[in-house]
Design a protein around this motif. Sequence first.
Motif, PDB file in Angstrom:
ATOM      1  N   ALA A  84       0.838  -1.205   0.000  1.00 47.53           N
ATOM      2  CA  ALA A  84       0.000   0.000   0.000  1.00 47.53           C
ATOM      3  C   ALA A  84       0.873   1.255   0.000  1.00 47.53           C
ATOM      4  O   ALA A  84       0.587   2.230  -0.719  1.00 47.53           O
ATOM      5  N   ARG A  85       1.957   1.247   0.781  1.00 51.65           N
ATOM      6  CA  ARG A  85       2.868   2.397   0.786  1.00 51.65           C
ATOM      7  C   ARG A  85       3.528   2.574  -0.583  1.00 51.65           C
ATOM      8  O   ARG A  85       3.678   3.688  -1.077  1.00 51.65           O
ATOM      9  N   TRP A  86       3.922   1.441  -1.177  1.00 51.63           N
ATOM     10  CA  TRP A  86       4.548   1.496  -2.505  1.00 51.63           C
ATOM     11  C   TRP A  86       3.601   2.084  -3.540  1.00 51.63           C
ATOM     12  O   TRP A  86       3.994   2.937  -4.347  1.00 51.63           O
ATOM     13  N   LEU A  94      -0.167  -3.191  -9.593  1.00 54.95           N
ATOM     14  CA  LEU A  94      -0.046  -4.408  -8.792  1.00 54.95           C
ATOM     15  C   LEU A  94      -1.001  -5.460  -9.316  1.00 54.95           C
ATOM     16  O   LEU A  94      -2.212  -5.219  -9.426  1.00 54.95           O
ATOM     17  N   VAL A  95      -0.461  -6.631  -9.647  1.00 57.96           N
ATOM     18  CA  VAL A  95      -1.267  -7.795 -10.029  1.00 57.96           C
ATOM     19  C   VAL A  95      -1.038  -8.866  -8.970  1.00 57.96           C
ATOM     20  O   VAL A  95       0.106  -9.186  -8.638  1.00 57.96           O
ATOM     21  N   THR A  96      -2.122  -9.418  -8.430  1.00 60.12           N
ATOM     22  CA  THR A  96      -2.021 -10.426  -7.381  1.00 60.12           C
ATOM     23  C   THR A  96      -2.576 -11.751  -7.870  1.00 60.12           C
ATOM     24  O   THR A  96      -3.712 -11.818  -8.344  1.00 60.12           O
ATOM     25  N   VAL A 124      -8.467  -6.499   1.600  1.00 64.11           N
ATOM     26  CA  VAL A 124      -7.665  -5.286   1.391  1.00 64.11           C
ATOM     27  C   VAL A 124      -6.769  -5.448   0.176  1.00 64.11           C
ATOM     28  O   VAL A 124      -6.638  -4.532  -0.660  1.00 64.11           O
ATOM     29  N   LEU A 125      -6.162  -6.594   0.046  1.00 56.05           N
ATOM     30  CA  LEU A 125      -5.258  -6.847  -1.075  1.00 56.05           C
ATOM     31  C   LEU A 125      -6.016  -6.830  -2.405  1.00 56.05           C
ATOM     32  O   LEU A 125      -5.508  -6.305  -3.413  1.00 56.05           O
ATOM     33  N   MET A 126      -7.212  -7.379  -2.443  1.00 51.82           N
ATOM     34  CA  MET A 126      -8.019  -7.325  -3.668  1.00 51.82           C
ATOM     35  C   MET A 126      -8.283  -5.888  -4.082  1.00 51.82           C
ATOM     36  O   MET A 126      -8.177  -5.538  -5.261  1.00 51.82           O
TER      37      MET A 126
END
Length: 333
Positions: A84-86, A94-96, A124-126
């Motif tokens: 999140a900071r990045w 960002l791809v997860t 959160v990551l989604m």
Amino acid sequence: MSRRVVQIVPNLPPPHEGVGSFATALAAALSAGCGIESRFLVPSKDSLDEALADGGEGIPVLLHYANYGYEPRGCPSWLIDGLARWKARRRGRLVTLFHEFRASGPPWRSSFWLSPLQRRLATVLMRLSDGLATTLQLHERILLGWVPGREIAVLPVFSTVGEPVETAPLAARDRRLVVFGGPGTRALAYRELKPEISLACRTLGIEEILDIGPDDEPPASDLPVPVRRLGPLPDTEVSGLLAGSLAGFLGYPAPFLAKSTVFAAYCAHRMLPICAWPRPRRDTLPAELPPFWTPLPGEDLPSLQEIADRAHAWYGGHSLSRHAATYHDLLFP
């Protein structure tokens, strides 16, 4: 000029299994097929910010998310906070890829109590991610239940030991049964599924079992045919043995076969894939399961070549080149 991507992984080979091997094989395919070069990052709480800062402006990140790989209790808050900071600082893409994201269990296990936090972190990551992927339709349904309306690419895993261009029919192969994979899955197969291995050997006329993978406990000694222990082998040797063998046995939960690189290897080599844990019945399992055979006493033998052919065709829909093309589009839309 080639494009670049940072792949974040919980570990890298050796050992030759798991997420790290998946990521290195994907990196080779991205390079060969799409001109995308990968830099790998195995993060820690103390190094994440600095390592991401070295990535450069405009370089996307592909996160291989297997929550227990990054934190022993499966709750890597530090990883998601760092990403999140990045993103706030660099506005990077960002791809997860969700390999794993939540455990479950009875109330006396810690996974039961940690599951809500694991769910919150995955949610959160989604929301933080620009592109999403997973390996199971079951995972897609769960994730969309948490964050509706997102597009998630669903790609079962590929073989990390090769994809032969030509494959022989079963009738032309040696009557060998292969038990391949990590120590845990092989030990479970010999310990819990010995009756099914024995029945498969008798039914198929198997003359020898090839045990391929890191040494752990020795295979069961009272199987009906000899077991030849080969230990870990180079990919090319594994591929040659699979291509010349009739069948591959796997001690892995049937609903999750699409995330097993061992099962993928059996299908890619057009073997007869055998799954017998937890002694599944087809009419009680999800409809999207890939083809496999389960040896059952007294059951009429189906067309084994047809099962092998359908498993091979199923694999073709998510081969390594298909993965590379999909991740190219997710990383560089």
